[in-house]
Design an enzyme around this catalytic site. Structure first.
Site, short mmCIF file in Angstrom:
data_model
loop_
_atom_site.label_atom_id
_atom_site.label_comp_id
_atom_site.label_asym_id
_atom_site.label_seq_id
_atom_site.Cartn_x
_atom_site.Cartn_y
_atom_site.Cartn_z
N GLU A 254 8.59 -0.72 3.82
CA GLU A 254 7.35 -0.09 4.30
C GLU A 254 6.41 -1.23 4.66
O GLU A 254 5.90 -1.93 3.79
CB GLU A 254 6.77 0.82 3.23
CG GLU A 254 7.71 1.98 2.92
CD GLU A 254 7.18 3.00 1.93
OE1 GLU A 254 6.23 2.70 1.22
OE2 GLU A 254 7.75 4.10 1.88
N GLU A 467 10.80 7.29 2.75
CA GLU A 467 10.74 7.68 1.35
C GLU A 467 9.88 8.93 1.24
O GLU A 467 9.03 9.19 2.10
CB GLU A 467 10.21 6.53 0.50
CG GLU A 467 11.14 5.30 0.57
CD GLU A 467 10.92 4.26 -0.52
OE1 GLU A 467 10.22 4.54 -1.50
OE2 GLU A 467 11.48 3.15 -0.38
P1 NAD Z 1 2.67 -9.40 1.36
O1 NAD Z 1 3.83 -9.15 2.23
O2 NAD Z 1 1.93 -10.67 1.50
O3 NAD Z 1 3.08 -9.31 -0.17
C1 NAD Z 1 3.70 -8.17 -0.72
C2 NAD Z 1 4.53 -8.56 -1.93
O4 NAD Z 1 5.62 -9.38 -1.51
C3 NAD Z 1 3.76 -9.37 -2.98
O5 NAD Z 1 4.16 -8.91 -4.25
C4 NAD Z 1 4.25 -10.79 -2.72
O6 NAD Z 1 4.18 -11.62 -3.87
C5 NAD Z 1 5.69 -10.54 -2.33
N1 NAD Z 1 6.33 -11.60 -1.54
C6 NAD Z 1 5.74 -12.44 -0.64
N2 NAD Z 1 6.68 -13.25 -0.09
C7 NAD Z 1 7.87 -12.92 -0.65
C8 NAD Z 1 9.20 -13.39 -0.50
N3 NAD Z 1 9.51 -14.36 0.36
N4 NAD Z 1 10.18 -12.82 -1.24
C9 NAD Z 1 9.89 -11.81 -2.09
N5 NAD Z 1 8.65 -11.33 -2.29
C10 NAD Z 1 7.65 -11.86 -1.57
O7 NAD Z 1 1.70 -8.15 1.58
P2 NAD Z 1 0.25 -7.92 0.95
O8 NAD Z 1 -0.71 -8.87 1.59
O9 NAD Z 1 0.35 -7.89 -0.53
O10 NAD Z 1 -0.07 -6.43 1.43
C11 NAD Z 1 -0.65 -6.11 2.66
C12 NAD Z 1 0.42 -5.69 3.66
O11 NAD Z 1 1.14 -4.58 3.15
C13 NAD Z 1 -0.13 -5.23 4.98
O12 NAD Z 1 0.65 -5.75 6.03
C14 NAD Z 1 0.03 -3.72 4.93
O13 NAD Z 1 0.11 -3.08 6.18
C15 NAD Z 1 1.29 -3.59 4.17
N6 NAD Z 1 1.41 -2.27 3.57
C16 NAD Z 1 2.30 -1.38 4.11
C17 NAD Z 1 2.41 -0.09 3.57
C18 NAD Z 1 3.37 0.92 4.15
O14 NAD Z 1 3.60 1.94 3.51
N7 NAD Z 1 3.94 0.71 5.31
C19 NAD Z 1 1.62 0.27 2.47
C20 NAD Z 1 0.71 -0.68 1.96
C21 NAD Z 1 0.63 -1.94 2.51
#
Ligand code: NAD
Length: 486
Positions: A254, A467
């Protein structure tokens, strides 16, 4: 000083490395506590505990027994509602009215919807004649996939985590959760709930830490993880998909969005303004489904821009429990810097700044928080950075249009395809738009209205998989076919 530990095999543990990092409150930058970062040894221990738990008492429970335990989780979250509320608010700074109406209640409801689903779902069965004149009967059996890694973002920490842990556990899997480094508290607190209701050890585990070279990457690359479900940025989703390719592990992704709202001149104007105010500014714009592009039919363009400017300027920033607070801070200094960078970019690219564009003037005790102003731009071309890239802040660009064809081209000319909202009183037009806009979720005259039995997910670069309701079973179970010849 609060200590936030890892929750592995039913126990709160620190780490072998002794590494900790700060957890700060985005409202005033006060230190909440220190988080013990999970390294490889802790991730290994959590995955081993989750794997062992599949064969333990958890794997022997009937569906109803399993669901009864998870229903107790719901009761216990509700009993400790205030603890979860305080923890979520301290990590995110979001207004209490928002967290108490959305984050915590939905965090609990996410278990109930899936215990109800899994108890009532059926599988297919076929009968056929065999060449030797006998009969064969096939039927489907859903089995748990195994150990599920759950990687979460910070914008709706408990809600988005339980949206995955709920169905994963209801389907009989075990989980290792990696919350966002910015919001570790509620996932960690949920461990206490799991122990209280008697969930067997190792079924629910939490490892805290970052992504790259930390708990997130160690977890997604772990060979004993059988599936990875992730919510976060598209770029991170790409890295996770690559990690999951080793061992052919399935992913549910997502991801990000650059959601458009399309407003026709025949809309219910007041309802549209109320809806857009929420979709652009609620949770300080940190909602994956939030609107950052607004397209308005030309005859009502000026009127709509003026009305949105008025509501944006009345969104009072403040402390979460202050009843006058309409908008909280962004989640972290890092995210504040990213959003302010986008505000600067909009100016540089020639935007007309209708309102906002910077940091609000805050009282002395809040000056160190991660505040930004709700911001509206007009006048940019469709190729401008803030019109094409996800910002994840309280802001939008408003663009006029003249025809359905023109607006469809603009809406669909984006690499994301998560959500949209269409505002019109013409049902035929609404249905034409719903068919033509390339997204996973389309709202007509509303936004964020959810029936948890329905599929949730994005198209294009906004995700893979759906989901929600029975659709979650596709990822959280293996569908096995059994054939009997008789
Ligand atoms: P992010 O991708 O920076 O981080 C999300 C998670 O991934 C964190 O727990 C981070 O520690 C982990 N992570 C980062 N790099 C990783 C790697 N290489 N391997 C494994 N884990 C890793 O996102 P964010 O800044 O926390 O959240 C904001 C983003 O989430 C926005 O782009 C938003 O659109 C998206 N989002 C999408 C939905 C949806 O349902 N489509 C819902 C909420 C948020």
């Amino acid at each position: 000083m609060k200590e936030i530990k890892n929750f592995i095999n039913g126990e709160y543990v620190t780490n072998a490395s002794g590494k900790t990092y700060e957890n700060r409150n985005p409202v005033d930058n006060a230190l909440i506590g220190m988080v013990y970062e999970a390294g490889k040894p802790e991730v290994d221990a959590a995955v081993a505990a989750a794997k062992a738990a599949l064969k333990g008492p958890w794997g022997k429970l009937s569906v109803v027994e399993r669901c009864n335990l998870l229903d107790e989780v719901v009761n216990e979250i509700n009993r400790r509602f205030d603890d979860f509320l305080q923890a979520e608010i301290a990590d995110t700074g979001k207004p209490a009215h928002l967290a108490s109406h959305i984050d915590i209640p939905r965090g609990a409801a996410n278990f109930k919807i899936f215990t109800d689903t899994i108890k009532n779902v059926s599988t297919e069965s076929f009968e056929m004649r065999t060449p030797d004149g006998k009969t064969a009967r096939s039927y489907g059996v859903r089995t748990p996939r195994g150990v599920i890694a759950i990687i979460c973002p910070w914008n709706l920490p408990l809600l988005l985590m339980t949206w995955k842990a709920g169905p994963a556990l209801a389907c009989g899997n075990t989980v290792v959760v990696k919350p966002s480094e910015d919001t570790p508290s509620t996932a960690t607190l949920l461990g206490e709930v799991m122990n209280k209701v008697g969930l067997p050890k190792g079924v629910y585990n939490v490892v805290n830490g970052f992504g790259v070279d930390s708990a997130g990457a160690f977890l997604t690359a772990h060979p004993d993880v059988n599936g990875v479900t992730f919510t976060g940025e598209t770029r991170t989703g790409t890295a996770i998909m690559k990690a999951a390719a080793d061992g052919i592990r399935p992913v549910s992704l997502e991801l990000g969005g650059k959601n458009a709202a399309v407003v026709f001149a025949d809309c219910d104007f007041d309802n549209t303004i109320a809806t857009l105010t929420r979709s652009c500014f609620e949770n300080a714009g940190q909602v994956c489904l939030g609107t950052e592009r607004v397209y308005v039919e030309r005859p009502i363009f000026d009127k709509l821009v003026a009305a949105m400017k008025h509501t944006a300027e009345t969104m009072k920033p403040g402390r979460p429990f202050d009843p006058d607070t309409k908008i909280g801070p962004l989640v972290s200094k890092k995210h504040q810097a990213k959003v302010l960078g986008m505000y600067a970019k909009a100016k540089e690219e020639g935007a007309n700044i209708v309102c906002g564009g910077g940091i609000p003037d805050m009282p002395e005790d809040l000056k160190d928080g991660c505040w930004v102003q709700p911001t509206i731009w007009t006048g940019l071309p469709e190729t401008a950075t803030v019109v094409t890239e996800e910002i994840f802040g309280p802001c939008c660009h408003i663009q006029p249009f003249d025809t359905e064809e023109e607006v469809l081209n603009m809406v669909n000319a984006n690499r994301y395809g998560l959500a949209t909202s269409v505002h019109t009183q013409d049902i035929s037009r609404a249905m034409r738009m719903a068919n033509a806009i390339e997204v996973g979720l389309c709202w007509i005259n509303s936004w964020f209205l959810r029936d948890l039995r329905t599929p949730f997910g994005g198209s294009k670069q906004s995700g893979i998989g759906r989901e929600g309701g029975v659709h979650s079973l596709e990822f959280y179970t293996e569908l096995r076919n059994v054939m009997i010849k008789y």
